[in-house]
Design a protein around this motif. Sequence first.
Motif, mmCIF file in Angstrom:
data_model
loop_
_atom_site.group_PDB
_atom_site.id
_atom_site.type_symbol
_atom_site.label_atom_id
_atom_site.label_comp_id
_atom_site.label_asym_id
_atom_site.label_seq_id
_atom_site.Cartn_x
_atom_site.Cartn_y
_atom_site.Cartn_z
ATOM 1 N N ASN A 9 0.852 -1.185 0.000
ATOM 2 C CA ASN A 9 0.000 0.000 0.000
ATOM 3 C C ASN A 9 0.889 1.236 0.000
ATOM 4 O OD1 ASN A 9 -2.412 -1.585 0.399
ATOM 5 N ND2 ASN A 9 -1.736 -1.854 2.505
ATOM 6 N N PRO A 10 0.977 1.967 -1.135
ATOM 7 C CA PRO A 10 1.800 3.178 -1.153
ATOM 8 C C PRO A 10 1.048 4.350 -0.531
ATOM 9 C CG PRO A 10 0.907 2.750 -3.331
ATOM 10 C CD PRO A 10 0.455 1.627 -2.448
ATOM 11 N N LEU A 11 1.768 5.147 0.244
ATOM 12 C CA LEU A 11 1.215 6.332 0.892
ATOM 13 C C LEU A 11 2.171 7.491 0.644
ATOM 14 C CD1 LEU A 11 0.632 4.526 4.293
ATOM 15 C CD2 LEU A 11 -1.142 4.999 2.613
ATOM 16 N N TYR A 12 1.647 8.708 0.563
ATOM 17 C CA TYR A 12 2.499 9.884 0.379
ATOM 18 C C TYR A 12 2.560 10.657 1.686
ATOM 19 C CZ TYR A 12 4.426 14.238 -1.362
ATOM 20 O OH TYR A 12 5.213 15.335 -1.554
ATOM 21 N N SER A 13 3.750 11.015 2.109
ATOM 22 C CA SER A 13 3.949 11.768 3.346
ATOM 23 C C SER A 13 4.234 13.228 3.012
ATOM 24 C CB SER A 13 5.111 11.182 4.147
ATOM 25 O OG SER A 13 5.404 12.009 5.252
ATOM 26 N N ASP A 14 3.320 14.110 3.413
ATOM 27 C CA ASP A 14 3.521 15.545 3.215
ATOM 28 C C ASP A 14 4.596 16.090 4.147
ATOM 29 O OD1 ASP A 14 1.596 15.887 1.232
ATOM 30 O OD2 ASP A 14 -0.020 16.189 2.689
ATOM 31 N N VAL A 15 4.817 15.427 5.252
ATOM 32 C CA VAL A 15 5.760 15.913 6.258
ATOM 33 C C VAL A 15 7.180 15.945 5.714
ATOM 34 C CG1 VAL A 15 6.748 15.463 8.543
ATOM 35 C CG2 VAL A 15 4.302 15.133 8.147
ATOM 36 N N ASP A 16 7.640 14.828 5.166
ATOM 37 C CA ASP A 16 9.021 14.782 4.673
ATOM 38 C C ASP A 16 9.100 14.540 3.164
ATOM 39 O OD1 ASP A 16 8.186 12.190 4.772
ATOM 40 O OD2 ASP A 16 9.795 11.465 6.034
ATOM 41 N N LEU A 17 7.977 14.735 2.468
ATOM 42 C CA LEU A 17 7.918 14.632 1.005
ATOM 43 C C LEU A 17 8.479 13.306 0.506
ATOM 44 C CD1 LEU A 17 9.042 18.252 0.119
ATOM 45 C CD2 LEU A 17 6.721 17.411 0.427
ATOM 46 N N SER A 18 8.006 12.234 1.084
ATOM 47 C CA SER A 18 8.475 10.913 0.692
ATOM 48 C C SER A 18 7.284 10.011 0.401
ATOM 49 C CB SER A 18 9.326 10.290 1.810
ATOM 50 O OG SER A 18 8.518 10.019 2.939
ATOM 51 N N ILE A 19 7.576 8.910 -0.242
ATOM 52 C CA ILE A 19 6.571 7.873 -0.442
ATOM 53 C C ILE A 19 6.858 6.788 0.584
ATOM 54 C CG2 ILE A 19 5.657 6.117 -1.993
ATOM 55 C CD1 ILE A 19 6.376 7.982 -4.307
ATOM 56 N N VAL A 20 5.826 6.429 1.331
ATOM 57 C CA VAL A 20 5.938 5.388 2.349
ATOM 58 C C VAL A 20 5.144 4.186 1.855
ATOM 59 C CG1 VAL A 20 5.460 4.759 4.743
ATOM 60 C CG2 VAL A 20 6.140 7.099 4.191
ATOM 61 N N PHE A 21 5.774 3.031 1.887
ATOM 62 C CA PHE A 21 5.095 1.799 1.513
ATOM 63 C C PHE A 21 4.751 1.026 2.781
ATOM 64 C CE2 PHE A 21 7.622 2.708 -2.273
ATOM 65 C CZ PHE A 21 6.667 2.549 -3.266
ATOM 66 N N GLN A 22 3.490 0.616 2.873
ATOM 67 C CA GLN A 22 3.079 -0.285 3.939
ATOM 68 C C GLN A 22 2.988 -1.678 3.323
ATOM 69 O OE1 GLN A 22 -0.984 -0.349 5.025
ATOM 70 N NE2 GLN A 22 -0.625 -1.363 6.965
ATOM 71 N N PHE A 23 3.707 -2.614 3.881
ATOM 72 C CA PHE A 23 3.686 -3.997 3.417
ATOM 73 C C PHE A 23 2.928 -4.833 4.436
ATOM 74 C CE2 PHE A 23 7.468 -2.116 1.622
ATOM 75 C CZ PHE A 23 7.513 -2.617 0.328
ATOM 76 N N GLU A 24 2.021 -5.666 3.955
ATOM 77 C CA GLU A 24 1.327 -6.616 4.821
ATOM 78 C C GLU A 24 1.668 -8.016 4.329
ATOM 79 O OE1 GLU A 24 -2.869 -5.896 4.970
ATOM 80 O OE2 GLU A 24 -2.605 -3.844 5.672
ATOM 81 N N PHE A 25 2.091 -8.866 5.258
ATOM 82 C CA PHE A 25 2.470 -10.231 4.916
ATOM 83 C C PHE A 25 1.405 -11.192 5.420
ATOM 84 C CE2 PHE A 25 6.381 -7.785 5.558
ATOM 85 C CZ PHE A 25 6.973 -7.944 4.316
ATOM 86 N N GLU A 26 1.015 -12.132 4.564
ATOM 87 C CA GLU A 26 0.029 -13.143 4.919
ATOM 88 C C GLU A 26 0.562 -14.523 4.564
ATOM 89 O OE1 GLU A 26 -3.625 -12.334 2.889
ATOM 90 O OE2 GLU A 26 -4.099 -10.610 4.151
ATOM 91 N N GLN A 27 0.168 -15.489 5.370
ATOM 92 C CA GLN A 27 0.509 -16.879 5.085
ATOM 93 C C GLN A 27 -0.730 -17.720 5.387
ATOM 94 O OE1 GLN A 27 3.638 -18.687 7.485
ATOM 95 N NE2 GLN A 27 4.389 -19.729 5.669
ATOM 96 N N PHE A 28 -1.166 -18.473 4.402
ATOM 97 C CA PHE A 28 -2.357 -19.315 4.512
ATOM 98 C C PHE A 28 -3.582 -18.501 4.942
ATOM 99 C CE2 PHE A 28 1.300 -22.068 5.771
ATOM 100 C CZ PHE A 28 1.417 -22.729 4.553
ATOM 101 N N GLY A 29 -3.696 -17.269 4.436
ATOM 102 C CA GLY A 29 -4.851 -16.422 4.718
ATOM 103 C C GLY A 29 -4.803 -15.672 6.030
ATOM 104 N N ASN A 30 -3.739 -15.827 6.803
ATOM 105 C CA ASN A 30 -3.601 -15.144 8.087
ATOM 106 C C ASN A 30 -2.508 -14.089 8.014
ATOM 107 O OD1 ASN A 30 -5.508 -16.844 9.444
ATOM 108 N ND2 ASN A 30 -3.930 -18.426 9.488
ATOM 109 N N LYS A 31 -2.784 -12.915 8.575
ATOM 110 C CA LYS A 31 -1.773 -11.860 8.622
ATOM 111 C C LYS A 31 -0.674 -12.286 9.595
ATOM 112 C CE LYS A 31 -1.042 -6.980 9.491
ATOM 113 N NZ LYS A 31 -1.653 -5.698 9.833
#
Length: 107
Positions: A9-31
């Motif tokens: 999930n890419p997000l834009y940070s106005d504070v430090d003018l960067s792109i922040v990526f949120q990664f979510e990992f799942e295995q067998f349907g469970n986070k």
Amino acid sequence: MKSINMKVNPLYSDVDLSIVFQFEFEQFGNKIGEAFVSTYSTAGHPVQIRKGKHGSFTKTDKTAVIDQFEVVGGVEKNCMKKLKHFLGVIGISNVHSGYTLRSRFGE
């Protein structure tokens, strides 16, 4: 490693003018974990990569900082490998860790 799915999930940070990526990992349907990675343009000179009839194209070096990385179940190395592979695909090879590797169950 193929049993681990990764959502980005890419997000834009106005504070430090960067792109922040949120990664979510799942295995067998469970986070099983998540990570947050900030990306920045590296200060310095852009590198010319191509000259065409419509002009020159430049590439700016980018750096990633892993701000948070938390995974359970003893699959930290595989999740990190997937994360770094994604960053490599989008052209970021300079990766720094600004986190402490944590596992919820002390693994």
